[in-house]
Design a protein around this motif. Structure first.
Motif, PDB file in Angstrom:
ATOM      1  N   ILE A 155       4.598 -47.454 -42.064  1.00  0.00           N
ATOM      2  CA  ILE A 155       5.324 -46.421 -42.827  1.00  0.00           C
ATOM      3  C   ILE A 155       4.456 -45.162 -42.899  1.00  0.00           C
ATOM      4  CG2 ILE A 155       6.382 -45.763 -45.039  1.00  0.00           C
ATOM      5  CD1 ILE A 155       7.883 -48.057 -43.769  1.00  0.00           C
ATOM      6  N   GLY A 156       4.947 -44.075 -42.321  1.00  0.00           N
ATOM      7  CA  GLY A 156       4.189 -42.819 -42.300  1.00  0.00           C
ATOM      8  C   GLY A 156       4.735 -41.766 -43.239  1.00  0.00           C
ATOM      9  N   ALA A 157       5.875 -42.057 -43.861  1.00  0.00           N
ATOM     10  CA  ALA A 157       6.449 -41.097 -44.813  1.00  0.00           C
ATOM     11  C   ALA A 157       7.408 -41.822 -45.744  1.00  0.00           C
ATOM     12  CB  ALA A 157       7.202 -39.977 -44.089  1.00  0.00           C
ATOM     13  N   VAL A 158       7.460 -41.361 -46.983  1.00  0.00           N
ATOM     14  CA  VAL A 158       8.484 -41.795 -47.931  1.00  0.00           C
ATOM     15  C   VAL A 158       9.385 -40.586 -48.160  1.00  0.00           C
ATOM     16  CG1 VAL A 158       8.913 -42.429 -50.340  1.00  0.00           C
ATOM     17  CG2 VAL A 158       7.088 -43.575 -49.039  1.00  0.00           C
ATOM     18  N   LEU A 159      10.687 -40.779 -47.927  1.00  0.00           N
ATOM     19  CA  LEU A 159      11.654 -39.693 -48.119  1.00  0.00           C
ATOM     20  C   LEU A 159      12.627 -40.098 -49.231  1.00  0.00           C
ATOM     21  CD1 LEU A 159      13.139 -37.070 -47.355  1.00  0.00           C
ATOM     22  CD2 LEU A 159      14.294 -38.337 -45.526  1.00  0.00           C
ATOM     23  N   CYS A 160      12.642 -39.313 -50.304  1.00  0.00           N
ATOM     24  CA  CYS A 160      13.508 -39.626 -51.448  1.00  0.00           C
ATOM     25  C   CYS A 160      14.625 -38.620 -51.582  1.00  0.00           C
ATOM     26  CB  CYS A 160      12.744 -39.564 -52.763  1.00  0.00           C
ATOM     27  SG  CYS A 160      11.421 -40.698 -52.898  1.00  0.00           S
ATOM     28  N   GLY A 161      15.835 -39.129 -51.671  1.00  0.00           N
ATOM     29  CA  GLY A 161      16.993 -38.293 -51.963  1.00  0.00           C
ATOM     30  C   GLY A 161      17.759 -38.900 -53.115  1.00  0.00           C
ATOM     31  N   PHE A 162      19.051 -38.766 -53.071  1.00  0.00           N
ATOM     32  CA  PHE A 162      19.887 -39.307 -54.132  1.00  0.00           C
ATOM     33  C   PHE A 162      20.254 -40.730 -53.775  1.00  0.00           C
ATOM     34  CE2 PHE A 162      23.808 -39.836 -56.574  1.00  0.00           C
ATOM     35  CZ  PHE A 162      23.357 -39.409 -57.800  1.00  0.00           C
ATOM     36  N   ASP A 163      20.037 -41.654 -54.710  1.00  0.00           N
ATOM     37  CA  ASP A 163      20.255 -43.068 -54.421  1.00  0.00           C
ATOM     38  C   ASP A 163      20.782 -43.759 -55.666  1.00  0.00           C
ATOM     39  OD1 ASP A 163      20.208 -45.692 -53.638  1.00  0.00           O
ATOM     40  OD2 ASP A 163      18.210 -45.624 -52.762  1.00  0.00           O
TER      41      ASP A 163
END
Lengths: 306, 306
Positions: A155-163
């Motif tokens: 895992i090279g990135a955590v991407l957070c949006g609406f969940d």
């Protein structure tokens, strides 16, 4: 320094002068074109008129739930012409940021806190991901049982949006990746504190990611308005003269500040979240648009006169 | 102003002098008495010795998952003497704060983001509540469907602690109560950003409540260490001389700052979360204890000599 003041447009000749000055129209959607399920009166005619005048129209939304394809269906539902290429959502902008700006490695994966829209956009740029709508992560883990939370060095990135399916397992996994994987990116589609639905407000994308900001003590990269990564994405796809471009939105802290941060002219509409009390008096916002109109539909008076 | 420096105790005569100076010992648990499932070597003997010397022992923990009854079972499991009256957890302190300080109305209810421990403590002081472990709120609601989120004017406070079953429905309900009900209290059992488990750290109570701080833009009342509401709770139940009281803990930002905020002497142990790098050099913490010992178990040398 003289205080910035907004010019309020109310007359057809003022509307006409504004349309003469600008070739490219960046439009927020909810609160400008529609409010929830309802089209703002007159806006469909205004958009038709702008197209007839050869104006460029781009839709710029922080909505991170929907991909551009999904967003186009919303336009179709309202009977409004829009192409996928004209739509810039924060899910798409985040995918472009990862692929074009970060040149995210092909052998790494993005851990997604978000829904289908983000997954579709990551797929569209060929980025691998986990989490998101995976049923394995849409669960409650037994209290005190951290056995399912393991680091994954891929895992090279955590991407957070609406969940709407956010839960402790997702937070614990994302926290583990951000704090254990050297160089792991921490990206938010947008930081809107609330999300409007049915005339009320509920926690938005920015609130859903707040546990990770607090637990990791890391400052995330924020893509959506008012941050300018969204503008980088638009400029990567469309060529336009910023001096003849105007950002039109209902939200001072996202739309109008985005225009100001991007050095383009701004127009505030009063059909969305902004109240008159934010425009003058003791609760006046520090963010001041160049122009204010009551509604985007007010420009329809020019269409009638054609 | 001269910089505060901590005195590091390493010799039996220094330990003995300290025990002579203090009658009441406020002890954090995890990181001091045990670390996860393991008892800190020597601590059981030290506690026995303190009791033999007639010292008051009080256990002061931010752990919001457990009620005092549940916490006592943890002591029983380690074979350590402790009574419910000696245990002050942030769940209990929050219940006392609601009943004694706020005089929470009998006809109002508390909406709980938390688990059984908080519910038990609210019951123990006769306060009505909803949410918490209710299966109706341990669910995922369909994306975009806010139909189950209605305001309930009988909710007079939202209390957030540690909740492994946190979800969007809980956040949306809590947000609605805080923003719609005039005077609705917003209380956190504690604001610990992380929770230690199995040698790693995961999002803690303070992180679980972060979406509501962000979405409501309200500043919550925080009960647990380093905030002094916890001390009010202890003082409401126990009479002691603050000048002859010492707070012993492993965490500078909660335990030691709590002692400093409460104007009592502080002793840091190095068996928990604090690293040597936080005690000197460029990453030195602003929070400086009065004393440092390697381990609470070091005092056992005095027990041996009896």
């Amino acid at each position: 320094m003289a205080e910035r003041t907004a010019q309020r447009l109310t007359k057809p000749e003022e509307y006409a002068k504004l349309l003469d000055r600008f070739d490219t129209y960046l439009l927020d959607c909810d609160g400008v074109i529609w409010t929830g399920p309802t089209l703002v009166p007159g806006v469909a005619d205004v958009l038709t008129m702008l197209r007839a005048k050869g104006k460029n129209i781009l839709f710029v939304t922080n909505n991170a739930k929907k991909s551009r394809e999904m967003y186009k269906k919303a336009f179709d539902g309202f009977g409004i012409q829009a192409s996928v290429e004209e739509i810039f959502g924060s899910a798409y902008a985040s995918a472009i940021y990862l692929s074009k700006i970060l040149k995210f490695p092909a052998d790494k994966k993005v851990y997604v806190i978000g829904e289908e829209g983000i997954e579709q956009e990551l797929k569209s740029v060929g980025i691998q991901f986990t989490g998101g709508t995976d049923p394995e992560d849409r669960v409650f883990i037994p209290s005190g049982d951290y056995s399912s939370i393991k680091n994954d060095p891929s895992i090279g990135a955590v991407l957070c949006g609406f969940d709407m399916y956010v839960n402790y397992k997702k937070y614990a996994k994302a926290h583990t990746y951000i704090t254990n994987n050297p160089g792991c990116e921490f990206i938010l589609t947008n930081a809107d504190p609330t999300y409007p639905a049915g005339g009320a407000f509920f926690p938005g994308s920015g609130s859903m990611s707040a546990p990770l900001r607090f637990s990791t003590k890391k400052t995330p990269t924020i893509i959506g308005k008012p941050h300018t990564h969204m503008m980088e994405t638009i400029l990567a796809a469309h060529d336009f003269n910023p001096e003849r471009t105007i950002m039109i939105g209902d939200n001072l802290e996202t739309d109008i500040l985005f225009g100001i941060n991007s050095n383009i002219t701004t127009l505030l509409v009063m059909t969305g979240v902004t109240h008159e009390a934010q425009l003058s008096g003791e609760n006046k916002s520090d963010t001041v648009p160049d122009y204010i109109v009551q509604s985007m539909g007010d420009f329809a008076v020019l269409a009638d006169k054609k």
